[in-house]
Design a protein around this motif. Structure first.
Motif, PDB file in Angstrom:
ATOM      1  N   ALA A 294      78.431 104.202  35.004  1.00  0.00           N
ATOM      2  CA  ALA A 294      77.672 104.572  36.207  1.00  0.00           C
ATOM      3  C   ALA A 294      76.444 103.683  36.362  1.00  0.00           C
ATOM      4  O   ALA A 294      76.103 103.271  37.477  1.00  0.00           O
ATOM      5  N   MET A 295      75.784 103.379  35.237  1.00  0.00           N
ATOM      6  CA  MET A 295      74.605 102.505  35.317  1.00  0.00           C
ATOM      7  C   MET A 295      75.006 101.142  35.880  1.00  0.00           C
ATOM      8  O   MET A 295      74.303 100.573  36.719  1.00  0.00           O
TER       9      MET A 295
ATOM     10  N   LEU B  41      75.240  98.437  43.117  1.00  0.00           N
ATOM     11  CA  LEU B  41      74.935  99.014  44.426  1.00  0.00           C
ATOM     12  C   LEU B  41      73.459  98.900  44.807  1.00  0.00           C
ATOM     13  O   LEU B  41      73.065  99.321  45.892  1.00  0.00           O
TER      14      LEU B  41
ATOM     15  N   TRP C 133      90.010 108.510  40.960  1.00  0.00           N
ATOM     16  CA  TRP C 133      90.610 109.537  40.098  1.00  0.00           C
ATOM     17  C   TRP C 133      91.658 110.361  40.832  1.00  0.00           C
ATOM     18  O   TRP C 133      92.336 111.162  40.245  1.00  0.00           O
TER      19      TRP C 133
ATOM     20  N   ALA D 209      69.224 106.732  39.016  1.00  0.00           N
ATOM     21  CA  ALA D 209      70.295 106.646  38.012  1.00  0.00           C
ATOM     22  C   ALA D 209      69.750 106.077  36.713  1.00  0.00           C
ATOM     23  O   ALA D 209      70.062 106.579  35.628  1.00  0.00           O
TER      24      ALA D 209
HETATM   25  C1  HEM Z   1      73.820 109.143  35.551  1.00  0.00           C
HETATM   26  C2  HEM Z   1      74.669 109.885  36.090  1.00  0.00           C
HETATM   27  C3  HEM Z   1      75.656 109.485  37.153  1.00  0.00           C
HETATM   28  C4  HEM Z   1      75.587 108.482  38.076  1.00  0.00           C
HETATM   29  C5  HEM Z   1      74.477 107.481  38.284  1.00  0.00           C
HETATM   30  C6  HEM Z   1      76.810 108.532  38.825  1.00  0.00           C
HETATM   31  C7  HEM Z   1      77.113 107.673  39.853  1.00  0.00           C
HETATM   32  C8  HEM Z   1      78.292 107.703  40.572  1.00  0.00           C
HETATM   33  C9  HEM Z   1      78.572 106.912  41.719  1.00  0.00           C
HETATM   34  C10 HEM Z   1      77.624 105.886  42.332  1.00  0.00           C
HETATM   35  C11 HEM Z   1      79.815 107.246  42.146  1.00  0.00           C
HETATM   36  C12 HEM Z   1      80.505 106.743  43.389  1.00  0.00           C
HETATM   37  C13 HEM Z   1      81.391 105.624  43.139  1.00  0.00           C
HETATM   38  C14 HEM Z   1      81.927 105.163  44.429  1.00  0.00           C
HETATM   39  O1  HEM Z   1      82.347 105.982  45.256  1.00  0.00           O
HETATM   40  O2  HEM Z   1      81.913 103.951  44.639  1.00  0.00           O
HETATM   41  C15 HEM Z   1      80.333 108.226  41.266  1.00  0.00           C
HETATM   42  C16 HEM Z   1      81.590 108.794  41.372  1.00  0.00           C
HETATM   43  C17 HEM Z   1      82.019 109.847  40.608  1.00  0.00           C
HETATM   44  N1  HEM Z   1      81.311 110.489  39.611  1.00  0.00           N
HETATM   45 FE1  HEM Z   1      79.460 110.007  38.959  1.00  0.00          FE
HETATM   46  N2  HEM Z   1      77.582 109.552  38.367  1.00  0.00           N
HETATM   47  C18 HEM Z   1      76.910 110.170  37.342  1.00  0.00           C
HETATM   48  C19 HEM Z   1      77.315 111.258  36.606  1.00  0.00           C
HETATM   49  C20 HEM Z   1      78.529 111.890  36.770  1.00  0.00           C
HETATM   50  C21 HEM Z   1      78.939 113.045  36.044  1.00  0.00           C
HETATM   51  C22 HEM Z   1      78.136 113.750  34.982  1.00  0.00           C
HETATM   52  C23 HEM Z   1      80.180 113.359  36.487  1.00  0.00           C
HETATM   53  C24 HEM Z   1      81.101 114.485  36.073  1.00  0.00           C
HETATM   54  C25 HEM Z   1      80.851 115.397  35.272  1.00  0.00           C
HETATM   55  C26 HEM Z   1      80.548 112.407  37.484  1.00  0.00           C
HETATM   56  C27 HEM Z   1      81.745 112.395  38.146  1.00  0.00           C
HETATM   57  C28 HEM Z   1      82.090 111.508  39.131  1.00  0.00           C
HETATM   58  C29 HEM Z   1      83.350 111.522  39.823  1.00  0.00           C
HETATM   59  C30 HEM Z   1      84.496 112.490  39.618  1.00  0.00           C
HETATM   60  C31 HEM Z   1      83.309 110.470  40.745  1.00  0.00           C
HETATM   61  C32 HEM Z   1      84.382 110.094  41.755  1.00  0.00           C
HETATM   62  C33 HEM Z   1      85.152 108.925  41.325  1.00  0.00           C
HETATM   63  C34 HEM Z   1      86.148 108.566  42.381  1.00  0.00           C
HETATM   64  O3  HEM Z   1      85.733 108.394  43.538  1.00  0.00           O
HETATM   65  O4  HEM Z   1      87.338 108.480  42.059  1.00  0.00           O
HETATM   66  N3  HEM Z   1      79.522 111.523  37.635  1.00  0.00           N
HETATM   67  N4  HEM Z   1      79.381 108.501  40.306  1.00  0.00           N
END
Ligand code: HEM
Lengths: 550, 299
Positions: A53-54, A60, A145, A478
């Motif tokens: 994610a970082m 981004l 996913w 983030a």
């Molecule tokens: C530091 C913490 C987090 C950051 C900075 C972060 C950031 C992001 C970003 C930017 C996206 C969008 C990606 C995109 O659409 O291009 C994303 C998608 C996602 N994140 Fe996180 N996230 C974090 C924590 C988490 C946690 C804790 C979970 C679950 C427990 C999670 C689950 C998901 C899921 C399921 C997606 C969707 C992926 C997909 O579109 O197939 N995230 N995250």
């Protein structure tokens, strides 16, 4: 009769020390060891997916796709989401269920200890498969996913073993593990509650775990079927979902969401349970409306199975279906609202103690209300049409997954840390962790809402310059969240090594798990407790059990 | 309840209602311009829900902070709170009010949905009264029917065909104040047709033709984006949308029809070509983008 040569053999062995650390790398069948194994493994994958994610937020922070190749961004976001769900959230909650349920219901172990261990050991395999898929030619799955066909089965390398193949395999294994775990947990809860522990003397956490695991039992077969069919399409050239050959890609969406929406409740229900355990302890009041809270979990289990099409409002879903699922989705807000009000009722006029677990609990509650409100908006079909597949959704579900679930898990870790390790954590570091996390969450995920309303799609490695401002803020948030794990890790490691001794019940909490030593003996209870009271008798001065006090 | 309490509660409720109303009004500024009849309906509904949501959020947050501030136990205070286990009346109220509220929201949402006339693909093309309904709210009066435009999507390009005039274009031109009729098609994977300024979106399922309609009401340039993840160059799959007066639109069509088809610029294709030239490409193997389209008109 043979003579007894060694009188020592008569003394039952009761290891008072915590299990040797090497035990955590063994095929142990002790539910407490397995619970901690789950939590550790999951936390490792949390950090891995967090690093992804970082890197994504690094990309981004500017509109152009300059840091990463587009394929790499797509692989990272796919694996971020996948590992967060199948490597972190499910396993860590299985860990809590494993560790706590037998202790809370007065059992010596789970119903099927070996099945339990087998289910756990699939998780490292699943996670390692996900990570290794970065090394195969063509990289990991780049289909998100959801893995919607036909895009997910395009397979540009033409290889048999490709990222998508490994992804499907790992998800299928994870499904098997979850079904085994669910069978075990549901059986344990139904059959092994201590004498006297009727349903309405069972702690709310146990109720929510059961509600969640029942969903696994009815939902996972659908996902598994969908995944196997997709695997056949990808590998053996079948055409279940291939429109070019008469297949139907929307069918996969149904298979997927029939499980994956209820899966959200699998993830959030146990966290509701954690909230329901924590608020009474730190407010020194009974859980308000305990029975209604307990039953509302089961209502969510049932309704949760009837809402999946709200993920497909824009996928060519007929009007009548859109409206039907809008109605069912909105109904879920009612049992959920009951819980929120019950928690507020619990802390109302209590004797509040803002220890770290309580801070995470209250922070999680406020975040959840926010997420719930955007959730209601999304269930309204016309609203969803515009924001569907935009950053508004990403903001909404991170407020659930991070703001609520991760907060609840942190609250739970702090609360039961003394029980699991026998030692106290450092309050100061804990509070620092909370404030950094809360601020980081808001900075990271609030800006995603306006981005979505402005029309920024999700899953993009580049975007129009008009979206730059909020993306910079989100990225800074983030990175702050990344930093916030440092005090947490420091705290956990140093407290486990040299924290103050906790004693059996440092929070003066009511519950069977607090009647045994910290950490509990291998067998948990020397004598099985006989429960005579409801689980949240704060301020009532009544014993919880007949034989062990409390 | 004594009088003082009722007055305090009333004052807080009024204050929250005021703030909520204000945030609800503010929500109009979070969106791109209202460039379609649907957008006006949309923003009104969103504003209403934002207002309700703000009220609930502030109410709960305020309750939590009230207790944090006034009911924290002193450091050495080990006493328990009052053993209140529940309150049937309260519980009934907080089940019934949310239930009524969500029913109301569902009904209002349905009405908006109906007015927007966003058809799912399996429904019969259109019901004229409903078209008028969507229109009535905008204060416009003339609704003329327009010829159909075919929208072809593929990895990763948009092509718009005007069959009657025999025009192809990579820019979508639409006459203002006319119901636009589109036929959405995809050559390969699922794409999504999404114009944020119009607040409309529709997934495009391969091997199907999906009828889609909406009414642009504001002249200007807007963005069309792919909204259903479609692989490597998904983010680059955008197109410009031009809403113009009927006269300009006719002129544009005439001019375009006279031009011989040329190669349109295409971001995915050119990025891919650049990547292939660089031998040190960091990325993984990708589906090869469709060649840049040949069209009569491109920007
Ligand atoms: C530091 C913490 C987090 C950051 C900075 C972060 C950031 C992001 C970003 C930017 C996206 C969008 C990606 C995109 O659409 O291009 C994303 C998608 C996602 N994140 Fe996180 N996230 C974090 C924590 C988490 C946690 C804790 C979970 C679950 C427990 C999670 C689950 C998901 C899921 C399921 C997606 C969707 C992926 C997909 O579109 O197939 N995230 N995250």
């Amino acid at each position: 009769m043979t003579t007894i040569t060694n009188p020592q053999e008569l003394i039952p062995e009761t290891p008072k020390t915590p299990p040797d650390w090497r035990q955590y790398f063994s095929f142990s069948t002790d539910h407490k060891v397995i619970g901690i194994q789950y939590i550790f493994t999951a936390f490792f994958f949390f950090l891995v997916a967090g690093i992804f994610a970082m890197i994504m937020r690094g990309e981004l922070i500017t509109p152009e796709p300059d840091l990463l190749d587009r394929t790499v961004y797509n692989g990272l976001y796919t694996m971020h989401g996948t590992i967060m769900i199948f490597g972190w959230t499910f396993p860590v909650l299985s860990g809590f269920a494993n560790y706590l349920v037998p202790l809370m219901i007065g059992a010596r172990d789970m119903a099927f200890p070996r099945l339990n261990a087998a289910a756990f050991w699939m998780i490292p395999v699943v996670g390692i498969l996900f990570i290794l898929s970065f090394l195969v030619p063509g990289g990991p799955s780049q289909a998100g996913w959801w893995a919607y066909p036909p895009q997910s089965v395009q397979n540009p390398t033409g290889n048999l073993v490709n990222g998508q193949f490994i992804w499907l395999l790992a998800v299928a294994i994870s499904g098997v593990s979850s079904i085994m775990g669910a069978l075990n947990i549901v059986t344990t809860i139904i059959r092994m509650r201590a004498p006297g522990m009727g349903w309405f003397k069972t702690p709310a956490f146990v109720w929510t775990v059961m509600a969640a695991q029942i969903i696994q039992l009815y939902g996972l077969p659908a996902l598994t079927a969908g995944v196997v069919m997709l695997l056949c399409d990808l590998t053996f050239g079948t055409a279940f979902f291939d429109p070019a050959q008469g297949g139907n890609p929307v069918l996969f969406e149904h298979f997927f969401w029939f499980y994956s929406h209820p899966a959200v409740y699998v993830m959030v229900l146990p966290v509701f349970g954690i909230f329901s355990e924590i608020f009474p302890v730190y407010a020194r009041k009974p859980l308000f409306g305990y029975k209604v809270v307990a039953i509302s979990s089961i209502i969510i289990t049932v309704l949760g199975g009837l809402v999946w099409v709200h993920h497909m409002f824009a996928s060519g879903t007929p009007g009548w279906m859109r409206v039907l699922f809008m109605a069912s989705t909105m109904l879920i807000a009612v049992p959920t609202g009951i819980k929120v009000f019950a928690w507020v009722g619990t802390i109302w006029g209590g004797k509040l103690r803002l220890d770290t677990s309580m801070l995470f609990g209250l922070g999680g509650l406020i975040n959840f209300v926010f997420a719930g409100i955007t959730g209601i908006m999304l269930s309204s079909v016309p609203i969803d049409i515009h924001v569907n597949n935009t950053y508004f959704i990403v903001g909404h579900f991170h407020y659930v997954l991070y703001g609520t679930i991760v907060f609840g898990i942190y609250a739970g870790i702090y609360h039961w840390f003394p029980k699991m390790t026998g030692r106290m954590y450092y309050e100061g570091l804990g509070k620092l962790h909370f404030y950094l996390t809360f601020i980081g969450t808001a900075l990271n995920f609030v800006p995603m809402h306006p981005l979505g309303l402005m029309g920024m799609p999700r899953r993009v490695a580049s975007y129009d310059p008009e979206f730059a401002f909020w993306n910079v803020i989100a990225s800074l948030g983030a990175f702050l969240l990344g930093v916030s794990t440092v005090p947490f890790l420091l705290n956990m490691v140093s407290s486990w090594i040299s924290g103050k001794k906790a004693g059996d019940n440092p929070w003066r909490a009511i519950g069977l798990e607090w009647l045994v030593s910290s950490p509990p003996d291998h067998e948990n209870f020397e004598e099985i407790p006989v429960v005579i009271a409801e689980p949240y008798g704060y301020g009532k001065d009544e014993p919880l059990t007949e034989n062990m006090g409390g | 309840m004594n009088i003082k309490r009722i007055i305090t509660l009333g004052a807080i409720t009024l204050f929250l209602a005021g703030v909520s109303f204000w945030i609800g009004q503010l929500s109009y500024s979070w969106f791109p311009p209202q460039a379609s009849a649907e957008a006006i309906l949309y923003d009104d509904l969103f504003s209403l829900l934002t207002g309700i949501g703000t009220f609930i959020f502030l109410g709960v947050t305020l309750a939590v902070f009230y207790n944090i501030i006034f009911y924290q136990a002193g450091r050495y205070n080990t006493s328990d709170g009052p053993p209140i286990e529940g309150n049937i009346k309260l519980e009934i109220i907080w089940t019934a009010i949310p239930l009524l509220l969500v029913i109301a929201i569902a009904v209002i949402s349905y009405q908006t949905y109906d007015q927007m006339d966003l058809h799912g693909p399996t429904e019969i093309a259109h019901l004229p009264q409903m078209m008028d309904a969507a229109y009535a709210d905008t204060g416009q009066s003339t609704v003329e029917s327009m010829t159909e435009i075919e929208v072809d999507s593929q990895q990763w390009a948009w092509i718009f065909r005007y069959p009657d005039q025999n025009v192809t274009s990579t820019e979508l031109h639409l006459p203002v104040n006319q119901r636009a009729h589109l036929k959405l098609r995809s050559k390969d994977v699922i794409h999504g047709f999404y114009i944020p300024a119009f607040r409309v979106k529709q997934d495009i399922i391969p091997a199907k033709t999906i009828d889609f309609e909406f009414t642009p009401i504001l002249e200007g340039n807007y963005r069309l984006r792919d909204s259903q993840y479609s692989g490597t160059y998904f983010a680059a799959m955008q197109a410009d949308v031009v809403v113009e007066s009927q006269a300009d639109y006719d002129r544009w069509l005439k001019k375009a029809a006279k031009q011989i088809p040329t190669l349109a610029p295409n971001q995915a294709a050119s990025e891919y070509a650049r990547r292939e030239q660089k031998s040190d490409s960091a990325g993984w193997k990708t589906v090869v983008p469709a060649p840049a389209p040949m069209v009569n008109y491109h920007p």
